[in-house]
Design an enzyme around this catalytic site. Structure first.
Site, PDB file in Angstrom:
ATOM      1  N   LYS A 144      -8.256 -18.171   0.289  1.00 43.22           N
ATOM      2  CA  LYS A 144      -8.686 -17.249  -0.499  1.00 43.22           C
ATOM      3  C   LYS A 144      -9.810 -17.598  -1.857  1.00 43.22           C
ATOM      4  O   LYS A 144      -8.322 -18.693  -2.263  1.00 43.22           O
ATOM      5  CB  LYS A 144      -7.306 -16.024  -1.070  1.00 43.22           C
ATOM      6  CG  LYS A 144      -6.711 -14.957  -0.227  1.00 43.22           C
ATOM      7  CD  LYS A 144      -5.469 -14.476  -1.364  1.00 43.22           C
ATOM      8  CE  LYS A 144      -5.766 -13.353  -0.411  1.00 43.22           C
ATOM      9  NZ  LYS A 144      -4.411 -12.286  -1.180  1.00 43.22           N
ATOM     10  N   GLU A 186       7.551 -19.737  -5.354  1.00 44.23           N
ATOM     11  CA  GLU A 186       6.692 -18.912  -4.331  1.00 44.23           C
ATOM     12  C   GLU A 186       7.244 -19.828  -2.350  1.00 44.23           C
ATOM     13  O   GLU A 186       6.979 -18.990  -1.912  1.00 44.23           O
ATOM     14  CB  GLU A 186       4.767 -19.375  -4.357  1.00 44.23           C
ATOM     15  CG  GLU A 186       4.117 -19.769  -4.985  1.00 44.23           C
ATOM     16  CD  GLU A 186       3.849 -18.123  -5.060  1.00 44.23           C
ATOM     17  OE1 GLU A 186       4.013 -17.237  -4.147  1.00 44.23           O
ATOM     18  OE2 GLU A 186       2.812 -17.597  -6.069  1.00 44.23           O
ATOM     19  N   GLU A 238      -6.249  -9.705   5.120  1.00 44.12           N
ATOM     20  CA  GLU A 238      -5.380  -8.934   4.026  1.00 44.12           C
ATOM     21  C   GLU A 238      -5.558  -7.437   4.469  1.00 44.12           C
ATOM     22  O   GLU A 238      -5.376  -6.383   3.516  1.00 44.12           O
ATOM     23  CB  GLU A 238      -5.084  -8.791   2.750  1.00 44.12           C
ATOM     24  CG  GLU A 238      -3.839  -8.574   1.678  1.00 44.12           C
ATOM     25  CD  GLU A 238      -4.058  -9.113   0.856  1.00 44.12           C
ATOM     26  OE1 GLU A 238      -3.538 -10.356   0.866  1.00 44.12           O
ATOM     27  OE2 GLU A 238      -3.331  -8.892  -0.318  1.00 44.12           O
ATOM     28  N   ARG A 242      -0.867  -9.500   5.815  1.00 42.01           N
ATOM     29  CA  ARG A 242      -1.334 -10.853   4.518  1.00 42.01           C
ATOM     30  C   ARG A 242      -0.333  -9.599   2.879  1.00 42.01           C
ATOM     31  O   ARG A 242       0.108 -10.979   2.621  1.00 42.01           O
ATOM     32  CB  ARG A 242      -2.076 -11.252   4.841  1.00 42.01           C
ATOM     33  CG  ARG A 242      -1.798 -11.855   3.713  1.00 42.01           C
ATOM     34  CD  ARG A 242      -3.474 -13.090   3.961  1.00 42.01           C
ATOM     35  NE  ARG A 242      -3.639 -13.891   2.736  1.00 42.01           N
ATOM     36  CZ  ARG A 242      -4.463 -15.289   3.036  1.00 42.01           C
ATOM     37  NH1 ARG A 242      -5.608 -14.836   3.750  1.00 42.01           N
ATOM     38  NH2 ARG A 242      -4.833 -15.959   1.885  1.00 42.01           N
ATOM     39  N   HIS A 253       1.940 -10.097 -12.026  1.00 40.81           N
ATOM     40  CA  HIS A 253       0.632 -10.145 -12.287  1.00 40.81           C
ATOM     41  C   HIS A 253       0.509  -9.419 -14.002  1.00 40.81           C
ATOM     42  O   HIS A 253       0.266  -9.779 -14.796  1.00 40.81           O
ATOM     43  CB  HIS A 253      -0.012  -9.734 -11.397  1.00 40.81           C
ATOM     44  CG  HIS A 253      -0.869 -10.948 -10.696  1.00 40.81           C
ATOM     45  ND1 HIS A 253      -1.347 -10.294  -9.883  1.00 40.81           N
ATOM     46  CD2 HIS A 253      -0.865 -12.341 -10.623  1.00 40.81           C
ATOM     47  CE1 HIS A 253      -2.062 -11.304  -8.689  1.00 40.81           C
ATOM     48  NE2 HIS A 253      -1.653 -12.516  -9.404  1.00 40.81           N
TER      49      HIS A 253
HETATM   50  N1  GLY Z   1      -1.421 -16.022  -2.211  1.00 43.82           N
HETATM   51  C1  GLY Z   1      -1.603 -14.470  -1.435  1.00 43.82           C
HETATM   52  C2  GLY Z   1      -1.859 -14.421  -0.066  1.00 43.82           C
HETATM   53  O1  GLY Z   1      -2.705 -16.185   0.186  1.00 43.82           O
HETATM   54  O2  GLY Z   1      -2.470 -14.130   0.819  1.00 43.82           O
END
Ligand code: GLY
Length: 370
Positions: A144, A186, A238, A242, A253
Site C-alpha cells: 500500500k 500494531e 483488500e 485484508r 482514524h
Molecule cells: N495497514 C493495513 C494494510 O496494509 O492493509
C-alpha cells in the site's frame, strides 16, 4: 540470525528479511536487483542523519552509486507537493526503469517513496528499508502506497509491491519510547485480529519487546510480518480478508482526524485506542464476551497505550464529529459504517452494515460529548 518471511504473490512475490545488521548487508542484497549500479535513496533528513552514512557505505561497497533524495520528517511531507518534489528529483537524477528506489524511513517515507515508485515513468522497482517498528510490522509490507490530501489521509495512492524489505532491528534503538509503543500497537493488533496464541505471548513478553530485548523483538516483528504476509498473499487488493488489518482503524482514524494527525495523537496510539474501543463495541453488541474486551484493553494499557476517548489529555471528543469522520472513511458504504469487530481474542470479522446511530449512542456511553 536473519529471519526471512516470503510474501507469496507469484511474480510479484518478495522476501522480508528481519534481523540485526541488515543495514550493513543492504548493498550485497540490493545490488543483484539493479541493472546498473545506481540507486536513489528517498529518506527524511532525521533518519538520514542517524543512519544514512551506514546505508550509503554498504551500497557503495557493493558498487552501487547512491543519490539521497531527502524530505523533511513528518506527515505533511506525504502530500501532492512532497510527491511532486520527489518525482522531480528522480527525473533530475535521470533514473530509468532499470533503476530502483530505496525507501529508507518510517511509514511516511515508505508510503511517499512507494507511491513515487508506482507512478514514476509508469512504475519503477523499489526496496523498503523501514526504520520504525510501525513501518517494520505494517506499512513496509503489502504494497500500500499513498499520499494525504486536505480531504483525508491516504486517499490518493496505488498498490505497488516492493522487491525486497529489509527490517534491521538495530535501527529501532534510536526510536523514542513513545514511537516504540506506537508501533507496538500494531503488533498487539495482529494478536487481537487473528492469533490468540500470539496475543498470549505478547501479554507475557510485551515489556521485553518494548525494552527492545533482541530475541523478543525479533519474534514480535517476525510473527507480525508472517501474519501480514499471509493475509496479503491471500487478498492483495483488500477485496476481503485484508480488511481485518484495519482493526481499530475506523475508530482510530476518527480520533486522528479530530486531533489533526499530529504529535498530540500518533497513528499507533489512535490504533491502540481504536482497537480497545472496537472490542468494547463488539461486547456492547453481544458479539464477544466482556472479559475478552477487558483483556484486550488490559494488554493495550499495560504497554502504556491509550484505550479510549481519553487518548488525548484535555481533548473531549464529540460523538457527532467522530461519526461524521467514520462516514467519510474509504470503507463506508450506503450510509452504513464499516468496522472490524470481534467474536473473541484472535477472532475478528468485517462488519459492513453498522448503523451510525448505534455507534453514536455507544460513543456517548464511552464518554463522548452528545
Ligand atoms: N495497514 C493495513 C494494510 O496494509 O492493509
Amino acid at each position: 540470525m536473519i529471519r526471512t518471511v516470503r510474501v507469496g504473490l507469484q511474480a510479484r512475490g518478495y522476501d522480508v528479511l528481519i534481523g540485526s545488521g541488515l543495514l550493513d548487508q543492504a548493498g550485497g542484497r540490493i545490488a543483484p536487483l539493479l541493472k546498473r549500479g545506481r540507486t536513489a535513496v528517498v529518506s527524511d533528513t532525521r533518519v538520514w542523519a542517524l543512519h544514512g552514512a551506514r546505508l550509503a557505505a554498504s551500497l557503495e561497497a557493493a558498487g552501487v552509486a547512491v543519490s539521497p533524495v531527502l524530505v523533511p520528517p513528518g506527515e505533511q511531507t506525504k502530500s501532492w507537493e512532497g510527491l511532486a518534489e520527489v518525482c522531480d528529483r528522480l527525473l533530475a537524477l535521470e533514473l530509468d526503469r532499470g533503476d530502483l528506489i530505496v525507501a529508507f524511513g518510517g511509514g511516511v517515507v515508505g508510503d511517499l517513496a512507494g507511491f513515487a515508485a508506482a507512478i514514476y515513468k509508469r512504475g519503477i522497482d523499489f526496496v523498503q528499508i523501514p526504520t520504525t517498528l510501525l513501518a517494520q510490522v505494517d506499512s513496509s509490507v503489502g504494497g500500500k502506497t499513498a499520499i494525504d490530501t486536505p480531504r483525508g489521509k491516504n486517499l490518493i495512492g496505488a498498490f505497488h509491491q516492493p522487491r525486497l524489505v529489509l527490517a534491521d532491528l538495530d535501527v529501532l534503538s534510536t526510536l523514542s519510547d513513545r514511537e516504540m509503543r506506537a508501533g507496538y500497537a500494531e503488533v498487539i493488533k495482529y494478536g487481537l485480529l487473528g492469533d490468540f496464541e500470539f496475543f498470549g505471548w505478547l501479554e507475557a513478553h510485551g515489556p521485553a519487546v518494548l525494552a527492545r530485548d533482541p530475541q523478543a523483538l525479533a519474534h514480535a516483528v517476525a510473527r507480525s510480518v508472517e501474519m501480514k504476509a499471509e493475509i496479503v498473499a491471500e487478498d492483495e487488493k483488500e477485496a476481503g480478508r485484508r480488511a481485518l488489518l484495519n482493526l481499530g482503524h475506523t475508530f482510530g482514524h476518527a480520533l486522528e482526524a479530530e486531533t489533526g494527525y499530529g504529535e498530540a495523537l500518533l497513528h499507533g496510539e489512535a490504533v491502540a485506542a481504536g482497537s480497545a474501543i472496537a472490542f468494547r463495541f463488539s461486547a456492547s453488541q453481544g458479539l464477544c464476551a466482556g472479559q475478552d474486551a477487558a483483556r484486550a484493553e488490559a494488554a493495550i494499557a499495560a504497554a502504556g497505550l491509550p484505550t479510549g476517548l481519553g487518548a488525548v489529555a484535555d481533548k473531549p471528543f464529540a460523538a457527532d464529529a467522530l461519526v461524521r469522520h467514520m462516514a467519510q472513511d474509504k470503507k463506508a458504504e450506503g450510509g452504513k459504517l464499516t468496522f472490524v469487530l470481534a467474536r473473541g481474542l484472535g477472532e475478528t470479522f468485517v462488519a459492513k452494515d453498522v448503523n451510525p446511530e448505534t455507534v453514536r449512542r455507544f460513543l456517548i456511553a464511552e464518554g463522548a460529548l452528545p
